[in-house]
Design an enzyme around this catalytic site. Structure first.
Site, PDB file in Angstrom:
ATOM      1  N   ASP A 229       0.844  -1.192   0.000  1.00 33.28           N
ATOM      2  CA  ASP A 229       0.000   0.000   0.000  1.00 33.28           C
ATOM      3  C   ASP A 229       0.885   1.251   0.000  1.00 33.28           C
ATOM      4  O   ASP A 229       1.890   1.324   0.719  1.00 33.28           O
ATOM      5  CB  ASP A 229      -0.913  -0.016   1.226  1.00 33.28           C
ATOM      6  CG  ASP A 229      -1.933   1.109   1.191  1.00 33.28           C
ATOM      7  OD1 ASP A 229      -2.156   1.672   0.101  1.00 33.28           O
ATOM      8  OD2 ASP A 229      -2.501   1.424   2.247  1.00 33.28           O
TER       9      ASP A 229
ATOM     10  N   GLU B 263       2.148   2.941   3.104  1.00 32.73           N
ATOM     11  CA  GLU B 263       3.283   2.368   3.826  1.00 32.73           C
ATOM     12  C   GLU B 263       4.622   2.924   3.363  1.00 32.73           C
ATOM     13  O   GLU B 263       5.663   2.593   3.936  1.00 32.73           O
ATOM     14  CB  GLU B 263       3.287   0.844   3.651  1.00 32.73           C
ATOM     15  CG  GLU B 263       2.106   0.151   4.303  1.00 32.73           C
ATOM     16  CD  GLU B 263       2.079   0.344   5.803  1.00 32.73           C
ATOM     17  OE1 GLU B 263       3.112   0.076   6.446  1.00 32.73           O
ATOM     18  OE2 GLU B 263       1.039   0.766   6.330  1.00 32.73           O
TER      19      GLU B 263
ATOM     20  N   ASP C 275      -2.487  -3.750   4.273  1.00 38.24           N
ATOM     21  CA  ASP C 275      -1.282  -3.002   3.908  1.00 38.24           C
ATOM     22  C   ASP C 275      -0.386  -3.766   2.935  1.00 38.24           C
ATOM     23  O   ASP C 275       0.364  -3.155   2.176  1.00 38.24           O
ATOM     24  CB  ASP C 275      -0.469  -2.676   5.164  1.00 38.24           C
ATOM     25  CG  ASP C 275      -1.235  -1.765   6.117  1.00 38.24           C
ATOM     26  OD1 ASP C 275      -1.921  -0.854   5.623  1.00 38.24           O
ATOM     27  OD2 ASP C 275      -1.150  -1.970   7.340  1.00 38.24           O
TER      28      ASP C 275
ATOM     29  N   GLU D 297      -2.226  -6.829   7.657  1.00 35.32           N
ATOM     30  CA  GLU D 297      -2.451  -5.501   8.248  1.00 35.32           C
ATOM     31  C   GLU D 297      -1.309  -5.236   9.218  1.00 35.32           C
ATOM     32  O   GLU D 297      -1.129  -5.959  10.196  1.00 35.32           O
ATOM     33  CB  GLU D 297      -3.793  -5.459   8.969  1.00 35.32           C
ATOM     34  CG  GLU D 297      -4.112  -4.124   9.599  1.00 35.32           C
ATOM     35  CD  GLU D 297      -4.443  -3.043   8.581  1.00 35.32           C
ATOM     36  OE1 GLU D 297      -4.258  -1.853   8.911  1.00 35.32           O
ATOM     37  OE2 GLU D 297      -4.881  -3.387   7.462  1.00 35.32           O
ATOM     38  N   ARG D 298      -0.533  -4.209   8.939  1.00 30.58           N
ATOM     39  CA  ARG D 298       0.660  -3.911   9.750  1.00 30.58           C
ATOM     40  C   ARG D 298       0.339  -2.810  10.757  1.00 30.58           C
ATOM     41  O   ARG D 298      -0.263  -1.785  10.403  1.00 30.58           O
ATOM     42  CB  ARG D 298       1.786  -3.479   8.820  1.00 30.58           C
ATOM     43  CG  ARG D 298       3.060  -3.028   9.514  1.00 30.58           C
ATOM     44  CD  ARG D 298       3.973  -2.443   8.470  1.00 30.58           C
ATOM     45  NE  ARG D 298       5.176  -1.864   9.037  1.00 30.58           N
ATOM     46  CZ  ARG D 298       5.878  -0.905   8.443  1.00 30.58           C
ATOM     47  NH1 ARG D 298       5.475  -0.424   7.279  1.00 30.58           N
ATOM     48  NH2 ARG D 298       6.958  -0.421   8.996  1.00 30.58           N
TER      49      ARG D 298
END
Length: 624
Positions: A355, A358, A390, A421-422
């Protein structure tokens, strides 16, 4: 009574005589003074040509899933209400919902209309001004005359070509009107046959959604239903608009459902007879394939695999039955998938999608460190906008540049079943406090990818000053893994995150290196043009049921399982309010939802939450 009738007749004769004298004074023949008969019906819209063009644009946008369909729809409604004829597209600027773009499109089409039919061609009627351009533009949706189609069918040795010859109605002048019959192996021919054969199956629902119709019709057509030919913007699916126009196909509901009309059934029967042979003879022997999207049949299977795997090794399925791949409609399918919707082994690459958030904004130096680490590790990645998660992985088709063209053909992509998902530990605290944590998990569950992963970074010393106690964070991550079914991976910093993404990418490349990947559509999602990323838009249009669910989940104590259980009983706020009105006492209203069971353990929602929901929707003042 007799005198009254005679007087009325005399008065009528006097009026007719007076009219004849009046027309004679004006130089008109007396015989033309009175014309008896029905008045000619006026067109409901004085600008039918503009209305037809706008309707075509709206239908095309709707088939492609574009939001401009709503703009054209508003313009059509304004044009229908305008009572005066327009002489150019620029004049339409005075109408509501007509901007410069729509006016320019109408003006360009009008100039083309004059060029094709002459400067004096009529524009306030559809006679002779619409069908001809449509036949030239929709080359994929047109067909040869009936006699040529029958001749082609007989030349190919299919027999029964006489069954296709049927005289239609007669036009003015005694000429026979030729019936529309699509050519063999075209999109229209394939769609009619696919729908007809589907309706012959016992227990058939009588209609098909777009994705499943394309899947069934693709083996019967020489052109692709999803990828246009080189140098053209049309696919085999473009002929569906012609079938609808010819009243052979009916399109209803949203998502769209396609079914045959009576005329379509009659034509499809004759096409089926011309094909020759039985269904058993038509069936082809397929090579054995592996179901890559079979759901897991044992609860806790993920947990066992996670316990067996080392902490630094990504959790990946080991058996063939657990391998999943997701296409444009967020899921995968292996049964009866056409070759055009499959990626063969050694014909695609596994690519990590990052993404763009990021890599930009906030602490840019820290985010760029992630990119540099991925580059240093030799990971093939692509930075793009992701509406959910992400990081995720796609299988991208390998394409060969076409000689003479500047850009290579567009490569197809199938989304794999893994999404990450980070979260930094401080960001995790903030998302739990403001409610984003539950909303993100809800969207990740709905996106269709069966392997969601939460990547939590400890952030070193930054994690020592948090707005939530460590026990709360531990409980939140435990619930995410045990209750929600997510895999939670904890790392120390950005470098370890990059290492985890690198190992995951290489594991997936190894896992899928000898696999044939198929695109799967979810049942009920007819508009297959909407891709996975578009289907995961955060602020897209929602149904009343979805809005009600989001409202319920804002109440403290109501999880996704509890909200889903309430929605099974009362799908909208209106139905819930009606149920409250039918309760005889206040106590019964407060306990209406208390006995609803939710989750795998089938526990009751309870009287406390039931009373809270009742107070929210039916009483003024604060909740107690």
């Amino acid at each position: 009574m007799v005198y009254t009738v005679l007087n009325a007749e005399v008065a009528g004769l006097n009026r007719i005589f007076h009219m004849k004298e009046l027309w004679a004074c004006r130089g008109m023949p007396a015989s033309e003074a009175v014309r008896l008969g029905r008045k000619r019906a006026l067109s409901p819209c004085p600008n039918p040509l503009f209305l037809h063009w706008l309707t075509e644009l709206r239908d095309q946008a709707k088939e492609r899933g574009l939001k401009t369909q709503h703009v054209y729809h508003k313009a059509i409604n304004s044009l229908k209400k305008y009572p005066l004829p327009l002489r150019s597209g620029k004049e339409a600027k005075i109408l509501q919902n007509f901007g410069d773009g729509i006016c320019k499109i109408l003006e360009d089409r009008l100039q083309k209309h004059y060029k094709d039919h002459g400067a004096g061609a009529p524009i306030h009627s559809l006679a002779g001004g619409v069908d001809a351009p449509r036949r030239r533009s929709n080359k994929l949706a047109t067909s040869k005359p009936l006699s040529e189609t029958s001749r082609d069918t007989s030349d190919r040795g299919n027999g029964n070509s006489k069954n296709l010859q049927r005289d239609g109605g007669k036009e003015k002048g005694g000429k026979k009107k030729r019936e529309y019959v699509p050519q063999k192996r075209t999109g229209g021919h394939a769609v009619l046959l696919a729908l007809y054969r589907h309706c012959q199956i016992p227990g058939s629902k009588g209609f098909m959604f777009k994705m499943e119709l394309q899947r069934e019709a693709q083996p019967l057509c020489d052109k692709s239903f999803s990828v246009p030919d080189v140098g053209s913007k049309y696919t085999a699916w473009s002929s569906v608009s012609t079938l609808v126009l010819k009243d052979l196909l009916q399109k209803t509901h949203s998502p769209a459902r396609y079914s045959l009309t009576e005329l379509g059934v009659a034509l499809a029967e004759r096409l089926e007879a011309s094909e020759g042979g039985s269904a058993g003879e038509r069936a082809t022997v397929k090579p054995p394939t592996v179901d890559l999207t079979e759901d897991e049949t044992e609860e806790g299977r993920d947990e066992e695999e996670r316990e067996d795997c080392p902490a630094e090794t990504p959790v990946l399925p080991e058996s063939e039955s657990e391998v999943g791949v997701t296409g444009r409609s967020q899921a995968a399918e292996t049964e009866r998938t056409p070759p055009g919707e499959a990626l063969l082994p050694s014909c695609y690459d596994i690519v990590l999608c990052v993404d763009f958030i990021e890599t930009t904004g906030g602490n840019t130096a820290r985010k760029q460190e992630l990119v540099k680490e991925l580059q240093r590790n030799g990971v093939t990645f692509d930075i793009r906008k992701l509406n959910v998660g992400d990081f995720l992985w796609v299988a991208r088709e390998r394409v060969t540049p076409v000689p003479g063209q500047l850009r290579p053909p567009t490569a197809r992509e199938l989304v794999l079943d893994y999404v990450i998902e980070r979260k930094r530990i401080d960001d995790l605290c903030g998302s739990i406090i403001d409610g984003r944590f539950r909303e993100q998990k809800f969207r990740l569950k709905r996106c269709g990818l069966r392997r969601p992963i939460y990547l939590v970074e400890e952030c070193g010393s930054a994690g020592a000053h948090l707005s939530l106690p460590e026990s709360t964070l531990q409980q939140a991550m435990a619930n995410t893994q045990v209750v929600d079914g997510f895999f939670v991976k904890r790392v120390q910093d950005v470098r370890e995150s990059a290492a985890y993404l690198t190992v995951m990418t290489r594991q997936l490349q190894k896992l899928y290196q000898n696999r044939t990947l198929f695109c799967r559509s979810r049942e009920g999602e007819g508009e297959g043009e909407s891709e996975f990323n578009h289907g995961a838009v955060k602020n897209k249009c929602q149904t009343v049921r979805e809005v009600f669910a989001r409202q319920l989940m804002q109440i403290s104590g109501i999880s996704g399982d509890k909200a889903a259980a309430i929605l099974e009983q009362y799908s909208t706020v209106s139905s819930l309010l009606q149920a409250y009105e039918q309760c005889p006492t206040e106590t019964d209203r407060e306990k209406l939802l208390s006995s609803i069971r939710y989750g795998k353990l089938k526990r009751n929602v309870g009287p406390a939450l039931s009373r809270t929901v009742y107070q929210l929707y039916c009483t003024p003042g604060p909740l107690s």
